[in-house]
Design a protein around this motif. Structure first.
Motif, mmCIF file in Angstrom:
data_model
loop_
_atom_site.group_PDB
_atom_site.id
_atom_site.type_symbol
_atom_site.label_atom_id
_atom_site.label_comp_id
_atom_site.label_asym_id
_atom_site.label_seq_id
_atom_site.Cartn_x
_atom_site.Cartn_y
_atom_site.Cartn_z
ATOM 1 N N PHE A 1 0.681 -1.081 -0.078
ATOM 2 C CA PHE A 1 -0.128 0.167 0.231
ATOM 3 C C PHE A 1 0.645 0.667 0.074
ATOM 4 C CE2 PHE A 1 -2.931 3.084 1.173
ATOM 5 C CZ PHE A 1 -4.687 2.673 0.281
ATOM 6 N N ARG A 2 1.995 1.067 1.303
ATOM 7 C CA ARG A 2 2.750 2.246 1.450
ATOM 8 C C ARG A 2 3.067 2.427 -0.199
ATOM 9 N NH1 ARG A 2 4.246 5.846 4.116
ATOM 10 N NH2 ARG A 2 3.556 5.347 6.207
ATOM 11 N N ARG A 3 3.651 1.262 -1.133
ATOM 12 C CA ARG A 3 4.915 1.303 -2.116
ATOM 13 C C ARG A 3 3.857 2.574 -3.231
ATOM 14 N NH1 ARG A 3 6.841 -3.015 -1.793
ATOM 15 N NH2 ARG A 3 5.458 -4.279 -3.120
ATOM 16 N N GLN A 4 2.674 1.801 -3.215
ATOM 17 C CA GLN A 4 2.220 2.462 -4.777
ATOM 18 C C GLN A 4 1.365 3.717 -4.515
ATOM 19 O OE1 GLN A 4 0.028 -0.690 -6.891
ATOM 20 N NE2 GLN A 4 1.251 -2.133 -7.009
ATOM 21 N N THR A 5 0.801 4.502 -3.200
ATOM 22 C CA THR A 5 0.111 5.205 -3.090
ATOM 23 C C THR A 5 1.179 6.127 -2.160
ATOM 24 O OG1 THR A 5 -0.792 4.552 -0.667
ATOM 25 C CG2 THR A 5 -1.656 3.663 -2.724
ATOM 26 N N ASN A 6 2.336 5.526 -1.816
ATOM 27 C CA ASN A 6 2.938 7.114 -1.323
ATOM 28 C C ASN A 6 2.364 6.940 0.347
ATOM 29 O OD1 ASN A 6 5.238 6.836 -3.458
ATOM 30 N ND2 ASN A 6 4.154 8.160 -4.342
ATOM 31 N N GLN A 7 1.486 6.577 0.761
ATOM 32 C CA GLN A 7 0.898 6.849 2.702
ATOM 33 C C GLN A 7 0.751 5.688 2.817
ATOM 34 O OE1 GLN A 7 -2.868 9.108 1.985
ATOM 35 N NE2 GLN A 7 -2.431 8.110 -0.304
ATOM 36 N N SER A 8 0.315 5.258 4.431
ATOM 37 C CA SER A 8 -0.240 4.291 4.740
ATOM 38 C C SER A 8 -1.818 4.317 4.339
ATOM 39 C CB SER A 8 -0.050 4.377 6.904
ATOM 40 O OG SER A 8 -0.537 5.694 6.835
ATOM 41 N N ILE A 9 -2.475 3.329 5.118
ATOM 42 C CA ILE A 9 -3.920 2.699 5.144
ATOM 43 C C ILE A 9 -4.642 3.653 5.706
ATOM 44 C CG2 ILE A 9 -5.625 1.190 5.672
ATOM 45 C CD1 ILE A 9 -2.928 -0.950 4.911
ATOM 46 N N SER A 10 -3.930 4.020 6.882
ATOM 47 C CA SER A 10 -5.151 5.321 7.774
ATOM 48 C C SER A 10 -4.755 6.493 7.489
ATOM 49 C CB SER A 10 -3.906 5.058 9.194
ATOM 50 O OG SER A 10 -2.577 4.754 9.527
ATOM 51 N N GLN A 11 -3.732 6.687 6.872
ATOM 52 C CA GLN A 11 -3.518 8.262 6.200
ATOM 53 C C GLN A 11 -4.673 8.398 5.395
ATOM 54 O OE1 GLN A 11 1.175 8.580 4.985
ATOM 55 N NE2 GLN A 11 1.567 9.679 7.662
ATOM 56 N N TYR A 12 -4.547 7.589 4.442
ATOM 57 C CA TYR A 12 -5.354 7.021 2.632
ATOM 58 C C TYR A 12 -6.981 7.479 3.763
ATOM 59 C CZ TYR A 12 -6.840 6.293 -1.722
ATOM 60 O OH TYR A 12 -7.560 6.313 -2.555
ATOM 61 N N LEU A 13 -6.988 6.226 4.305
ATOM 62 C CA LEU A 13 -8.350 6.617 5.209
ATOM 63 C C LEU A 13 -9.179 7.929 5.547
ATOM 64 C CD1 LEU A 13 -10.914 4.939 5.512
ATOM 65 C CD2 LEU A 13 -10.037 4.135 7.623
ATOM 66 N N ILE A 14 -7.852 8.575 6.298
ATOM 67 C CA ILE A 14 -8.291 9.842 6.852
ATOM 68 C C ILE A 14 -8.688 10.752 5.872
ATOM 69 C CG2 ILE A 14 -7.586 11.676 8.497
ATOM 70 C CD1 ILE A 14 -5.841 9.331 10.321
ATOM 71 N N ARG A 15 -7.982 10.249 4.277
ATOM 72 C CA ARG A 15 -7.894 11.739 3.537
ATOM 73 C C ARG A 15 -9.455 11.518 2.781
ATOM 74 N NH1 ARG A 15 -1.627 11.788 2.059
ATOM 75 N NH2 ARG A 15 -1.013 13.255 3.541
ATOM 76 N N LEU A 16 -9.395 10.441 2.829
ATOM 77 C CA LEU A 16 -10.414 10.269 2.128
ATOM 78 C C LEU A 16 -11.979 10.711 2.686
ATOM 79 C CD1 LEU A 16 -12.186 9.035 -0.161
ATOM 80 C CD2 LEU A 16 -12.558 6.529 1.278
ATOM 81 N N ARG A 17 -11.848 10.509 4.714
ATOM 82 C CA ARG A 17 -13.366 10.715 4.748
ATOM 83 C C ARG A 17 -13.391 11.681 4.781
ATOM 84 N NH1 ARG A 17 -11.919 5.854 10.022
ATOM 85 N NH2 ARG A 17 -13.704 3.926 9.461
ATOM 86 N N ILE A 18 -12.221 12.590 5.231
ATOM 87 C CA ILE A 18 -12.108 14.334 5.854
ATOM 88 C C ILE A 18 -12.752 14.820 4.066
ATOM 89 C CG2 ILE A 18 -10.904 15.880 5.793
ATOM 90 C CD1 ILE A 18 -11.575 14.241 8.782
ATOM 91 N N GLY A 19 -12.079 14.263 2.854
ATOM 92 C CA GLY A 19 -12.772 14.578 1.641
ATOM 93 C C GLY A 19 -13.693 14.665 1.183
ATOM 94 N N ARG A 20 -14.481 13.852 1.927
ATOM 95 C CA ARG A 20 -16.092 13.463 1.912
ATOM 96 C C ARG A 20 -16.888 14.318 2.912
ATOM 97 N NH1 ARG A 20 -20.246 13.374 -0.954
ATOM 98 N NH2 ARG A 20 -21.887 11.835 0.002
ATOM 99 N N ALA A 21 -15.984 14.521 4.111
ATOM 100 C CA ALA A 21 -16.491 15.862 4.844
ATOM 101 C C ALA A 21 -16.812 16.986 4.779
ATOM 102 C CB ALA A 21 -15.980 15.420 6.840
ATOM 103 N N CYS A 22 -15.070 17.768 3.813
ATOM 104 C CA CYS A 22 -15.550 18.540 3.268
ATOM 105 C C CYS A 22 -16.604 19.074 2.353
ATOM 106 C CB CYS A 22 -13.917 19.083 2.366
ATOM 107 S SG CYS A 22 -12.641 19.372 3.150
#
Length: 288
Positions: free
Chosen positions: A219-240
């Motif tokens: 996950f980190r190799r192909q997205t440049n972030q951890s699973i938890s970081q990705y999930l937070i950004r997805l949730r916060i993006g939807r909240a925005c």
């Protein structure tokens, strides 16, 4: 939410594709990615644009170029002309197709650099966007060969835009089709369908057919972030998107995007956006 991995089809007799998307009810928040480059011109619409970890407003004439596998979506809020639909003119072309073209013709060196810069998403300046707008609109009425030449001309013009600017802070590692990419697509699809629920590393690892440590590395190799970081950004993006599109209570929004604790939601929102949810809503409404 719809599936995360979008499948782009190409018509017979062509090597790339374009689509005139018209939506009377607005552009929905549908976080997704695909293995193609995407050039999108948004017309008669304003709202928010989400590219990777970047969130910003967009208006009529917004033009962006997105690299393969970079997550993105738009979320419309209003139309300039209420009697006409929101409209997105979308061009998709394959990475290998672009590499073959730019690698074989020295005249396309500027286009090659343009595509490299698009790894984190690229927004073009207003003068350039306005200049190429009629050329993009005209693509839909051209026969395939003339359309192909016109696209090369448009990309050449965009490569000269000194006012273009990158959007996300980082882009995904772009890799070719592989078992690892297929595994990760299954995981990302599941996360995007269920991001507001309870997700476990063990469950995601089972979906990927990997060990938890193997999933973390992939996950980190192909997205440049951890699973938890990705999930937070997805949730916060939807909240925005929810904060900017109405007056739903912030506590309700926190629950809808997966937070049991309002305090935790507020803390993670401010850490990512630099504002509290209420400040974000106020600032967005003040600029409408």
């Amino acid at each position: 939410m719809k599936p995360f991995l979008e499948r782009v089809s190409v018509e017979d007799g062509t090597s790339w594709t374009l689509f005139d998307r018209q939506l009377a009810d607005g552009i929905p928040f549908q976080w997704h990615h695909h293995p193609e480059f995407e050039l999108t011109l948004t017309l008669n619409s304003s709202g928010q644009r989400f590219i990777g970890d970047h969130i910003d407003r967009y208006d009529d004439g917004d033009l962006v170029l997105i690299a393969p596998y970079l997550p993105h979506t738009w979320h419309s809020l209003s139309r300039l002309d209420p009697h006409r639909p929101h409209r997105a003119l979308v061009i998709w072309f394959d990475k290998l197709w672009a590499e073959r073209l730019t690698g074989n013709y020295a005249e396309l060196g500027g286009t090659a650099l343009l595509l490299q810069r698009a790894s984190t998403g690229l927004m073009f300046s207003r003068p350039i966007s306005q200049a190429v707008r009629p050329r993009i609109e005209a693509l839909f009425d051209l026969p395939p060969f003339e359309r192909f030449l016109a696209l090369l001309g448009i990309l050449g013009t965009l490569s000269l835009d000194g006012g273009s600017r990158p959007l996300a802070t980082s882009g995904p590692e772009v890799v070719g089709p592989s078992a690892e990419r297929t595994r990760l697509d299954r995981v990302l699809d599941y996360i995007h369908r269920n991001f507001a629920g309870k997700l476990s590393i063990a469950g995601l690892a089972d979906i990927a057919a990997l060990s938890p440590s193997g999933l973390h590395r992939s996950f980190r190799r192909q997205t440049n972030q951890s699973i938890s970081q990705y999930l937070i950004r997805l949730r916060i993006g939807r909240a925005c998107a929810l904060l900017s599109s109405g007056t739903v209570p912030i506590g309700t929004i926190a629950g809808e995007v997966g937070y049991d604790s309002l305090a935790n939601f507020n803390r993670q929102f401010k850490a990512l956006k630099g504002l509290t949810p209420s400040q974000y809503r106020q600032n967005f409404q003040a600029t409408r």
